[in-house]
Motif scaffolding. Structure first.
Motif, short mmCIF file in Angstrom:
data_model
loop_
_atom_site.label_atom_id
_atom_site.label_comp_id
_atom_site.label_asym_id
_atom_site.label_seq_id
_atom_site.Cartn_x
_atom_site.Cartn_y
_atom_site.Cartn_z
N SER A 273 0.88 -1.13 0.04
CA SER A 273 -0.04 -0.05 -0.01
C SER A 273 0.97 1.40 0.17
O SER A 273 1.93 1.02 0.28
CB SER A 273 -0.89 0.11 1.42
N LYS A 274 0.27 2.43 -0.33
CA LYS A 274 1.05 3.58 -0.23
C LYS A 274 1.39 3.94 1.28
O LYS A 274 2.41 4.54 1.23
CB LYS A 274 -0.16 4.77 -0.81
N LEU B 235 5.03 4.92 2.19
CA LEU B 235 5.39 6.17 2.86
C LEU B 235 6.19 5.65 4.27
O LEU B 235 7.13 6.39 4.65
CB LEU B 235 4.46 6.78 2.96
N ALA B 236 5.74 4.57 4.70
CA ALA B 236 6.55 4.01 5.92
C ALA B 236 8.21 4.05 5.77
O ALA B 236 8.90 4.08 6.37
CB ALA B 236 5.81 2.99 6.67
N LEU C 91 12.75 4.78 -4.25
CA LEU C 91 11.35 4.37 -3.95
C LEU C 91 10.57 5.34 -4.14
O LEU C 91 9.19 5.20 -4.74
CB LEU C 91 11.39 4.12 -2.29
N ALA C 92 10.64 6.64 -3.91
CA ALA C 92 9.76 7.71 -4.35
C ALA C 92 9.68 7.97 -5.89
O ALA C 92 8.45 8.25 -6.31
CB ALA C 92 10.52 9.21 -3.64
N GLN C 93 10.80 7.52 -6.60
CA GLN C 93 10.67 7.65 -8.08
C GLN C 93 9.98 6.48 -8.62
O GLN C 93 8.63 6.64 -9.46
CB GLN C 93 11.79 7.38 -8.42
N TYR C 94 9.84 5.33 -7.82
CA TYR C 94 8.88 4.22 -8.19
C TYR C 94 7.40 4.52 -7.74
O TYR C 94 6.49 4.09 -8.66
CB TYR C 94 9.23 2.92 -7.55
N MET C 95 7.40 5.32 -6.99
CA MET C 95 6.03 5.45 -6.32
C MET C 95 5.25 6.62 -7.37
O MET C 95 4.00 6.22 -7.84
CB MET C 95 5.81 6.18 -4.98
N LYS D 140 9.41 16.17 -3.56
CA LYS D 140 8.28 16.59 -2.64
C LYS D 140 8.02 15.54 -1.48
O LYS D 140 7.75 15.52 -0.50
CB LYS D 140 7.02 16.93 -3.41
N LEU D 141 7.98 14.21 -1.93
CA LEU D 141 7.91 13.02 -1.27
C LEU D 141 9.05 12.89 -0.09
O LEU D 141 8.87 12.80 0.92
CB LEU D 141 7.69 11.55 -2.11
N LEU D 142 10.43 13.14 -0.76
CA LEU D 142 11.34 13.28 -0.22
C LEU D 142 11.31 14.01 1.19
O LEU D 142 11.69 13.70 2.28
CB LEU D 142 12.68 13.16 -0.66
#
Length: 246
Positions: free
Chosen positions: A102-103, A107-108, A143-147, A180-182
């Motif tokens: 899951s998202k 994020l965790a 991971l952020a790129q993958y998301m 932004k995610l990072l």
């Protein structure tokens, strides 16, 4: 999975032979499990006290974030004993087989990746953060790129899979969403570790004393802080090779 199981048993059997044991024990299987997950211990490697302290806080940062973030994998162990190419590490194991993620769980993972770097910065200051977090940041960025690019987990980009050669305009948007995610993960972790700074200190000190801690040992050490009790009310001692609270 079958290959890993065979390797685990083989390593445990060698350990048992060296120790002169006739049967495999839980301790030998645990040794083999750690060897596979964490790499070979480098007991002869010289590590300065300053480096040990920094590593203890770095790994404690990962652990505190994992313990306090919903969706994070359960912790297996934390160590500041050099293993493989790492000076220390926190290993996590999924509680069950994963067919999809899951998202919230992703994020965790981002947050746990940030835990070491943020702990270094919080305790030692921005000018004293080290290259030790480079692998964590590499993992977090991928991971952020993958998301964003593969899973459609960005509202700004939308539910699409981005090919290997997007337009420059789309690539710029993707890069902005990754950043932004990072940044959001960094900010969440900074707030969390500030809130749990006393726990960060006590866990780092325990790692400096014992070098390796299991998940259960860490939970016992951190329990007073989760319950709001003061650190001076508890003393960590060791009896017959096992950590207890007194």
């Amino acid at each position: 999975m079958e290959l890993i199981s065979r390797n685990l048993v083989n390593i445990a059997a060698i350990k048992a032979a060296v120790e002169g044991a006739e049967k495999l024990t839980a301790a030998q299987l645990e040794f083999a499990k750690d060897r596979i997950l964490m790499g070979t211990e480098r007991k002869t490697m010289f590590i300065s006290e300053e480096s040990k302290k920094l590593t203890a806080y770095h790994e404690s940062g990962h652990a505190i974030v994992a313990f306090n973030t919903e969706g994070a994998h359960p912790i297996h162990k934390a160590t500041i004993m050099p293993r493989g190419s790492a000076l220390g590490m926190v290993t996590q194991l999924p509680s069950s087989d994963e067919t999809s993620i899951s998202k919230k769980q992703l994020l965790a993972r981002l947050d746990v990746c940030m835990g070491g770097r943020v702990a270094e910065e919080l305790i030692f200051g921005q000018d004293h953060v080290t290259t030790g977090a480079s692998s964590d940041l590499h993992t977090a960025t991928e991971l952020a790129q993958y998301m964003v690019s593969n899973c459609g987990m960005s509202d700004a980009i939308g539910p699409m899979h981005i090919n290997e050669r997007p337009s420059s305009e789309l690539q710029s948007r993707v890069d902005a969403e990754v950043m932004k995610l990072l940044r959001e993960a960094y900010d969440r972790v900074k707030a969390l570790l500030k809130k749990h700074e006393k726990a960060l200190h006590v866990l780092a000190n325990a790692l400096l004393e014992y070098e390796t801690l299991s998940a259960e040992e860490m939970k016992r050490i951190l329990h007073p802080y989760r319950e709001g009790r003061q650190p001076e009310q508890q003393e960590v001692v060791q009896e017959e090779g096992e950590l207890v609270l007194a």
